[in-house]
Design a protein around this motif. Structure first.
Motif, mmCIF file in Angstrom:
data_model
loop_
_atom_site.group_PDB
_atom_site.id
_atom_site.type_symbol
_atom_site.label_atom_id
_atom_site.label_comp_id
_atom_site.label_asym_id
_atom_site.label_seq_id
_atom_site.Cartn_x
_atom_site.Cartn_y
_atom_site.Cartn_z
ATOM 1 N N ARG A 71 26.796 36.119 37.011
ATOM 2 C CA ARG A 71 27.653 37.281 37.239
ATOM 3 C C ARG A 71 27.360 38.059 38.525
ATOM 4 N N ILE A 72 26.110 38.109 38.950
ATOM 5 C CA ILE A 72 25.766 38.955 40.094
ATOM 6 C C ILE A 72 26.514 38.566 41.372
ATOM 7 N N PRO A 73 26.652 37.278 41.728
ATOM 8 C CA PRO A 73 27.424 36.956 42.938
ATOM 9 C C PRO A 73 28.843 37.533 42.900
ATOM 10 N N ALA A 74 29.497 37.408 41.742
ATOM 11 C CA ALA A 74 30.861 37.940 41.623
ATOM 12 C C ALA A 74 30.858 39.461 41.746
ATOM 13 N N ARG A 75 29.822 40.115 41.218
ATOM 14 C CA ARG A 75 29.759 41.578 41.302
ATOM 15 C C ARG A 75 29.386 42.054 42.701
ATOM 16 N N LEU A 76 28.933 41.141 43.526
ATOM 17 C CA LEU A 76 28.680 41.446 44.934
ATOM 18 C C LEU A 76 29.879 41.078 45.814
ATOM 19 N N GLY A 77 30.909 40.503 45.183
ATOM 20 C CA GLY A 77 32.112 40.167 45.938
ATOM 21 C C GLY A 77 32.182 38.741 46.415
ATOM 22 N N PHE A 78 31.451 37.838 45.750
ATOM 23 C CA PHE A 78 31.487 36.416 46.114
ATOM 24 C C PHE A 78 31.903 35.592 44.889
ATOM 25 N N PRO A 79 33.196 35.353 44.689
ATOM 26 C CA PRO A 79 34.286 35.725 45.588
ATOM 27 C C PRO A 79 34.856 37.087 45.249
ATOM 28 N N LEU A 80 35.669 37.624 46.158
ATOM 29 C CA LEU A 80 36.413 38.839 45.901
ATOM 30 C C LEU A 80 37.623 38.520 45.030
ATOM 31 N N PRO A 81 38.190 39.532 44.370
ATOM 32 C CA PRO A 81 39.445 39.302 43.652
ATOM 33 C C PRO A 81 40.506 38.755 44.609
ATOM 34 N N THR A 82 41.422 38.001 44.080
ATOM 35 C CA THR A 82 42.481 37.398 44.900
ATOM 36 C C THR A 82 43.342 38.484 45.532
ATOM 37 N N ARG A 83 43.659 38.318 46.808
ATOM 38 C CA ARG A 83 44.570 39.266 47.455
ATOM 39 C C ARG A 83 46.000 38.834 47.137
ATOM 40 N N THR A 84 46.512 39.327 46.028
ATOM 41 C CA THR A 84 47.861 38.957 45.615
ATOM 42 C C THR A 84 48.900 39.665 46.472
ATOM 43 N N VAL A 85 50.086 39.089 46.512
ATOM 44 C CA VAL A 85 51.175 39.714 47.261
ATOM 45 C C VAL A 85 51.496 41.055 46.634
ATOM 46 N N ARG A 86 51.527 42.078 47.447
ATOM 47 C CA ARG A 86 51.760 43.428 46.931
ATOM 48 C C ARG A 86 53.178 43.545 46.393
ATOM 49 N N LYS A 87 53.300 44.034 45.198
ATOM 50 C CA LYS A 87 54.597 44.170 44.561
ATOM 51 C C LYS A 87 55.246 45.494 44.969
ATOM 52 N N LYS A 88 56.458 45.725 44.453
ATOM 53 C CA LYS A 88 57.194 46.930 44.811
ATOM 54 C C LYS A 88 56.547 48.172 44.224
ATOM 55 N N GLY A 89 55.943 48.032 43.053
ATOM 56 C CA GLY A 89 55.380 49.178 42.375
ATOM 57 C C GLY A 89 53.959 49.466 42.816
ATOM 58 N N PRO A 90 53.322 50.470 42.190
ATOM 59 C CA PRO A 90 51.944 50.843 42.539
ATOM 60 C C PRO A 90 50.937 49.813 42.071
ATOM 61 N N THR A 91 49.731 49.886 42.641
ATOM 62 C CA THR A 91 48.622 49.039 42.200
ATOM 63 C C THR A 91 47.677 49.876 41.345
ATOM 64 N N PHE A 92 47.484 49.460 40.112
ATOM 65 C CA PHE A 92 46.578 50.136 39.184
ATOM 66 C C PHE A 92 45.295 49.321 39.061
ATOM 67 N N TRP A 93 44.160 49.986 39.247
ATOM 68 C CA TRP A 93 42.866 49.350 39.004
ATOM 69 C C TRP A 93 42.290 49.998 37.749
ATOM 70 N N VAL A 94 42.189 49.225 36.672
ATOM 71 C CA VAL A 94 41.667 49.705 35.391
ATOM 72 C C VAL A 94 40.278 49.115 35.191
ATOM 73 N N HIS A 95 39.298 49.968 34.890
ATOM 74 C CA HIS A 95 37.935 49.483 34.705
ATOM 75 C C HIS A 95 37.419 49.782 33.305
ATOM 76 N N ALA A 96 36.771 48.776 32.696
ATOM 77 C CA ALA A 96 36.151 48.926 31.381
ATOM 78 C C ALA A 96 34.726 48.398 31.439
ATOM 79 N N LEU A 97 33.838 49.039 30.717
ATOM 80 C CA LEU A 97 32.435 48.648 30.723
ATOM 81 C C LEU A 97 32.198 47.355 29.949
ATOM 82 N N SER A 98 32.579 47.342 28.655
ATOM 83 C CA SER A 98 32.266 46.187 27.817
ATOM 84 C C SER A 98 33.353 45.974 26.775
ATOM 85 N N VAL A 99 32.988 45.399 25.638
ATOM 86 C CA VAL A 99 33.969 45.011 24.627
ATOM 87 C C VAL A 99 34.734 46.211 24.072
#
Length: 421
Positions: free
Chosen positions: A34-62
């Motif tokens: 998990r640590i490489p991914a949490r350091l940005g290797f790889p980063l999330p995919t740069r998806t094509v920006r849609k017409k609406g807003p971009t929401f980033w939702v974060h959750a700790l665990s289950v």
């Protein structure tokens, strides 16, 4: 100033302990993955920006992921053209998110570590219009980055127990500046709102909109075999969900005694941490109970069913006659009683429901739940409910009515989110 000191201290610790940290990550499979991914290797995919807003939702665990699900689905419904990304800190939480939100979120990924260069890469890649933190997992850098970039941040489903409040007040120099970074803090109950108000937070930022889980939809099993086929027919099923060490022994003891009087009883036990499966099987064996694991191919039903998977507890509750909510006979703050109550079955829990105090109180006063203090009370309450089908049905109906009366939480959250876009 606090943020500056935090980063200086962080840098010093990384320089001093990097060999130890490196070795720890390399030799611990859980962190190596998990640590490489949490350091940005790889980063999330740069998806094509849609017409609406971009929401980033974060959750700790289950638990936080479960809370986030109805909100993410609500955002998708109200903003069909939006881009929704979900970050999760733990492996089990991320796995659950990928199960429940696979067709709703545009991307699900491991959350970044709270290191400024790492965060900068994530924020640049995602370019969020709104950051939504579910319940907890406060970190200074990520909140300060969003504040500097003038990106609205919301805490949703917030809760703050008396114990947490004492800790926050003790270290107010650290926590209060973080809470002030939020555009809005949306709390589950009025008690939570009043508690956080004691940290000198602007009351105009504080809202009480209820628990997101009130609007959660029941998720069906994703396995090819229907969940009902995993359980014996013509049995009255007791579902003990999210149990912790110190509770399984009590549950097994009460269940063993109950079976002598009601042989048609069957137990489904779902530990909070599925990796404890072998430990729990050994505890059952000490009381002459032979369990079968959900994760293994089933050839027989055994004396009880050990649900050692993630994301299927709701399916178990659906087939239950009585439920017990774990983390409550031991001092763990309790787990979600909304899910079993919404299924229309009686809800039992121990005295430690601090994290769901208001919901628990409402369920008790509605007649849909009972608090049991120990083994003796758990066993006697189970016997009473097993012997009285009318009372079981009445309690179940009361529990469901209590939850149904508090629905509409998602709409209130969406209305608030609209004000920051």
């Amino acid at each position: 100033m606090i943020a500056l000191l935090y980063n200086i201290l962080q840098l010093i610790l990384l320089i001093i302990f990097w060999p130890l940290i490196f070795a720890f990550v390399v030799f611990k499979p859980k962190y190596r993955k998990r640590i490489p991914a949490r350091l940005g290797f790889p980063l999330p995919t740069r998806t094509v920006r849609k017409k609406g807003p971009t929401f980033w939702v974060h959750a700790l665990s289950v638990g936080e992921t479960t809370s986030a699900v109805p909100l993410v689905k609500g955002l998708r419904k109200h903003y069909p053209e939006s881009r929704i990304v979900v970050s999760v800190s733990t492996e089990s939480g991320e796995a659950l998110a990928k199960t429940l939100l696979a067709t709703t979120a545009d991307e699900i990924f491991s959350s970044p570590l709270d290191i400024l260069p790492v965060l900068s890469r994530f924020v640049l890649q995602i370019q969020p219009d709104v950051y939504i933190l579910v319940e907890t997992d406060f970190w200074p850098n990520i909140l300060s980055v969003f504040r500097r970039k003038k990106i609205p941040t919301l805490l949703v489903n917030g809760r703050i127990s008396e114990k947490s409040l004492a800790d926050y007040k003790k270290f107010s120099f650290f926590f209060t500046p973080m809470f002030r970074c939020f555009s809005h803090l949306v709390m589950q109950s009025e008690t939570d709102r009043l508690n956080i108000l004691k940290l000198n937070i602007d009351q105009d930022k504080l809202h009480t909109l209820g628990n997101l889980k009130m609007d959660a939809h029941i998720n069906i099993a994703t396995d090819d075999m229907k969940f009902s086929k995993l359980l014996p027919e013509n049995k009255r099923i007791i579902v003990a969900g999210s149990t912790h060490p110190g509770e399984e022994e009590v549950i097994f003891s009460a269940y063993s005694s109950l079976k002598t009087h009601y042989p048609d009883t069957y137990l489904v036990l779902a530990p909070r941490k599925p990796e404890r499966a072998e430990e729990i099987l050994a505890l059952g064996a000490e009381q002459n109970l032979c369990g079968v694991r959900r994760s293994e191919k089933l050839s027989e039903f055994g004396d009880y069913f050990l649900l050692d998977t993630i994301g299927e507890l709701a399916d178990a509750y659906r087939h239950g006659a009585i439920s017990f909510v774990g983390g409550t006979l031991v001092a763990e703050g309790g787990h979600n009683p909304i899910e079993p109550a919404s299924m229309g079955i009686p809800v039992l829990f121990g005295p430690h429901m601090e994290d769901f105090a208001e919901v628990a109180s409402n369920l008790i006063h509605s007649g849909g739940a009972v608090s049991v203090a120990n083994h003796s009370e758990l066993e006697s309450t189970l016997r009473e409910l097993m012997s009285d089908s009318t009372k079981r049905e009445q309690m179940g109906l009361a529990a469901k009515a209590c939850i149904d009366s508090q629905k509409g939480v998602i709409k209130q959250h969406i209305d608030l989110i609209q004000t920051v876009l």
